[in-house]
Scaffold this motif. Structure first.
Motif, PDB file in Angstrom:
ATOM      1  N   GLN A  23       4.649  -6.583 -54.841  1.00 36.67           N
ATOM      2  CA  GLN A  23       6.087  -6.263 -54.872  1.00 36.67           C
ATOM      3  C   GLN A  23       6.567  -5.686 -53.552  1.00 36.67           C
ATOM      4  OE1 GLN A  23       7.622  -4.612 -58.778  1.00 36.67           O
ATOM      5  NE2 GLN A  23       5.468  -4.139 -58.885  1.00 36.67           N
ATOM      6  N   ALA A  25       5.920  -6.708 -50.751  1.00 34.90           N
ATOM      7  CA  ALA A  25       6.152  -7.768 -49.775  1.00 34.90           C
ATOM      8  C   ALA A  25       7.601  -8.241 -49.795  1.00 34.90           C
ATOM      9  CB  ALA A  25       5.214  -8.945 -50.053  1.00 34.90           C
ATOM     10  N   CYS A  26       8.351  -7.876 -50.829  1.00 34.87           N
ATOM     11  CA  CYS A  26       9.750  -8.279 -50.936  1.00 34.87           C
ATOM     12  C   CYS A  26      10.598  -7.186 -50.293  1.00 34.87           C
ATOM     13  CB  CYS A  26      10.128  -8.443 -52.405  1.00 34.87           C
ATOM     14  SG  CYS A  26      11.700  -9.251 -52.644  1.00 34.87           S
ATOM     15  N   SER A  27      11.338  -7.542 -49.264  1.00 37.63           N
ATOM     16  CA  SER A  27      12.073  -6.523 -48.521  1.00 37.63           C
ATOM     17  C   SER A  27      13.264  -6.001 -49.326  1.00 37.63           C
ATOM     18  CB  SER A  27      12.559  -7.102 -47.197  1.00 37.63           C
ATOM     19  OG  SER A  27      13.407  -8.200 -47.464  1.00 37.63           O
ATOM     20  N   PRO A  30      19.983  -5.851 -47.944  1.00 39.44           N
ATOM     21  CA  PRO A  30      20.940  -4.992 -47.224  1.00 39.44           C
ATOM     22  C   PRO A  30      21.877  -4.220 -48.145  1.00 39.44           C
ATOM     23  CG  PRO A  30      20.839  -7.151 -46.205  1.00 39.44           C
ATOM     24  CD  PRO A  30      20.008  -7.229 -47.457  1.00 39.44           C
ATOM     25  N   TRP A  31      22.244  -4.817 -49.285  1.00 43.28           N
ATOM     26  CA  TRP A  31      23.207  -4.148 -50.169  1.00 43.28           C
ATOM     27  C   TRP A  31      22.526  -3.158 -51.106  1.00 43.28           C
ATOM     28  CZ3 TRP A  31      21.681  -9.200 -50.449  1.00 43.28           C
ATOM     29  CH2 TRP A  31      21.009  -9.595 -51.602  1.00 43.28           C
ATOM     30  N   GLU A  32      21.204  -3.045 -51.022  1.00 41.72           N
ATOM     31  CA  GLU A  32      20.466  -2.126 -51.898  1.00 41.72           C
ATOM     32  C   GLU A  32      19.993  -0.881 -51.139  1.00 41.72           C
ATOM     33  OE1 GLU A  32      17.434  -4.813 -53.172  1.00 41.72           O
ATOM     34  OE2 GLU A  32      18.500  -5.345 -55.001  1.00 41.72           O
ATOM     35  N   ARG A  33      20.613  -0.628 -50.005  1.00 42.24           N
ATOM     36  CA  ARG A  33      20.105   0.452 -49.163  1.00 42.24           C
ATOM     37  C   ARG A  33      20.895   1.744 -49.310  1.00 42.24           C
ATOM     38  NH1 ARG A  33      18.686  -3.540 -44.095  1.00 42.24           N
ATOM     39  NH2 ARG A  33      17.051  -4.625 -45.215  1.00 42.24           N
ATOM     40  N   GLY A  34      21.620   1.855 -50.409  1.00 41.52           N
ATOM     41  CA  GLY A  34      22.415   3.063 -50.635  1.00 41.52           C
ATOM     42  C   GLY A  34      21.563   4.312 -50.679  1.00 41.52           C
ATOM     43  N   ASN A  35      20.459   4.246 -51.389  1.00 42.55           N
ATOM     44  CA  ASN A  35      19.601   5.426 -51.480  1.00 42.55           C
ATOM     45  C   ASN A  35      18.896   5.702 -50.158  1.00 42.55           C
ATOM     46  OD1 ASN A  35      20.151   6.129 -54.140  1.00 42.55           O
ATOM     47  ND2 ASN A  35      18.696   4.636 -54.942  1.00 42.55           N
ATOM     48  N   ALA A  37      20.115   5.197 -47.347  1.00 39.09           N
ATOM     49  CA  ALA A  37      21.098   5.683 -46.381  1.00 39.09           C
ATOM     50  C   ALA A  37      21.436   7.156 -46.590  1.00 39.09           C
ATOM     51  CB  ALA A  37      22.377   4.846 -46.493  1.00 39.09           C
TER      52      ALA A  37
ATOM     53  N   PHE B   3       6.165 -11.888 -57.960  1.00 41.17           N
ATOM     54  CA  PHE B   3       7.382 -11.120 -57.745  1.00 41.17           C
ATOM     55  C   PHE B   3       8.186 -11.614 -56.547  1.00 41.17           C
ATOM     56  CE2 PHE B   3       4.642  -8.373 -60.200  1.00 41.17           C
ATOM     57  CZ  PHE B   3       5.511  -7.953 -61.192  1.00 41.17           C
ATOM     58  N   LEU B   4       7.537 -12.343 -55.629  1.00 42.67           N
ATOM     59  CA  LEU B   4       8.248 -12.893 -54.478  1.00 42.67           C
ATOM     60  C   LEU B   4       9.336 -13.870 -54.910  1.00 42.67           C
ATOM     61  CD1 LEU B   4       5.351 -13.540 -51.980  1.00 42.67           C
ATOM     62  CD2 LEU B   4       7.139 -11.839 -51.790  1.00 42.67           C
ATOM     63  N   CYS B   7      12.829 -12.622 -54.651  1.00 44.07           N
ATOM     64  CA  CYS B   7      13.498 -12.376 -53.378  1.00 44.07           C
ATOM     65  C   CYS B   7      14.783 -13.204 -53.350  1.00 44.07           C
ATOM     66  CB  CYS B   7      12.606 -12.759 -52.203  1.00 44.07           C
ATOM     67  SG  CYS B   7      11.233 -11.637 -52.005  1.00 44.07           S
ATOM     68  N   TRP B  51      28.292   3.953 -48.405  1.00 41.75           N
ATOM     69  CA  TRP B  51      27.239   4.511 -47.548  1.00 41.75           C
ATOM     70  C   TRP B  51      27.137   3.768 -46.210  1.00 41.75           C
ATOM     71  CZ3 TRP B  51      24.147   0.376 -46.830  1.00 41.75           C
ATOM     72  CH2 TRP B  51      24.027  -0.539 -47.862  1.00 41.75           C
ATOM     73  N   VAL B  81      29.526  -2.857 -53.297  1.00 49.48           N
ATOM     74  CA  VAL B  81      28.161  -3.028 -53.820  1.00 49.48           C
ATOM     75  C   VAL B  81      27.443  -1.687 -54.015  1.00 49.48           C
ATOM     76  CG1 VAL B  81      27.917  -5.347 -52.889  1.00 49.48           C
ATOM     77  CG2 VAL B  81      27.228  -3.412 -51.485  1.00 49.48           C
ATOM     78  N   GLU B  83      25.730   1.264 -55.832  1.00 43.79           N
ATOM     79  CA  GLU B  83      25.032   1.274 -57.122  1.00 43.79           C
ATOM     80  C   GLU B  83      25.831   2.080 -58.148  1.00 43.79           C
ATOM     81  OE1 GLU B  83      20.940   2.400 -56.609  1.00 43.79           O
ATOM     82  OE2 GLU B  83      20.681   0.899 -55.045  1.00 43.79           O
ATOM     83  N   MET B 118      25.314  -5.356 -43.690  1.00 41.07           N
ATOM     84  CA  MET B 118      26.472  -4.642 -44.222  1.00 41.07           C
ATOM     85  C   MET B 118      27.289  -4.114 -43.063  1.00 41.07           C
ATOM     86  SD  MET B 118      26.509  -4.760 -47.523  1.00 41.07           S
ATOM     87  CE  MET B 118      27.561  -3.401 -47.998  1.00 41.07           C
TER      88      MET B 118
END
Lengths: 77, 157
Positions: A23, A25-27, A30-35, A37, B3-4, B7, B51, B81, B83, B118
């Motif tokens: 898991q 390996a999955c980066s 960009p929109w999930e970087r709230g925490n 940041a 899980f890949l 992505c 953010w 976007v 959360e 972003m």
């Protein structure tokens, strides 16, 4: 075969570890970087204070080396 | 490796493709975002979050551009976007904008658009095709954004 008992006993455990590790390996998208940041996620939460302290430290300790050569202790660099 | 498969990059939207349908909600009135309602308009779909400092920097410029060119058929759709969408609601109470803002806390829209940075902005022509993708925002980009919008507005309907 030496070690085969180890794999028989712990094979499923190792498989779980490998699958869970996959898991990473999955980066992070960009929109999930709230925490990430958030201020508390910074390696250095107060860069200005750290820069000031480093400046004072460098000025005081430059004659001893180790943190790069700067001024000679007058605090004016 | 299984899980890949999750992505998001396999779901990219390309320039020239029809704008994808995705799940985002408009708060007032509470309804789903439907970009097909904006056919015959030049759209600027902007992905932003509270953010993200450059996202917030771009908003006064985008709001002014939208108000200037709205009568000519230009509209901005902002997709937030965060959360926690409440963060965006509170931000917009302080710094309101005149264009519609949709909320997608689950990340369905950015995944379908394959947002690379972003903010990311998608220029969509009157036929609903993605014509250009702009990544990030600096004040130096303002003239380029404006020129691209004007060029799309001048195209035949």
């Amino acid at each position: 075969m030496p070690g085969s008992t180890f794999y028989k006993k712990n094979g499923s455990f190792l498989l779980v570890i490998i699958v869970l590790s996959a898991q990473t390996a999955c980066s992070v998208a960009p929109w999930e970087r709230g925490n990430l940041a958030k201020k508390q996620m910074l390696i250095d939460p107060n860069p200005n204070r750290s820069a000031l302290r480093k400046h004072v430290f460098d000025s005081k300790e430059s004659s001893q080396g180790g943190m790069g050569g700067l001024g000679g202790g007058c605090g004016c660099n | 490796m299984f899980f890949l498969l999750f992505c998001p990059s396999i779901l990219a939207v390309q320039v020239g493709e029809t704008v994808p349908v995705c799940n985002a909600n408009l708060k007032v009135p509470a309804q789903k975002l439907d970009l097909t309602k904006y056919r015959d308009k030049v759209l600027f779909v902007d992905f932003w979050a509270t953010w993200c400092p450059p996202c917030k920097q771009s908003m006064p410029f985008l709001n002014a551009l939208r108000n200037e060119l709205n009568e000519k058929g230009f509209e901005i759709i902002a997709i937030n976007v965060d959360e926690d969408s409440q963060d965006a609601v509170e931000f917009l109470q302080q710094f309101p904008v005149d264009y519609p803002v949709a909320y997608d806390s689950l990340g369905d829209c950015p995944a379908k658009y394959d947002v690379k940075a972003m903010p990311s902005s998608y220029f969509i022509d009157r036929k609903g095709k993605v014509r250009f993708v702009h990544l990030g925002f600096r004040h130096a980009d303002e003239s380029e954004i404006r020129a691209r919008v004007l060029a799309l507005l001048e195209e035949k309907r």
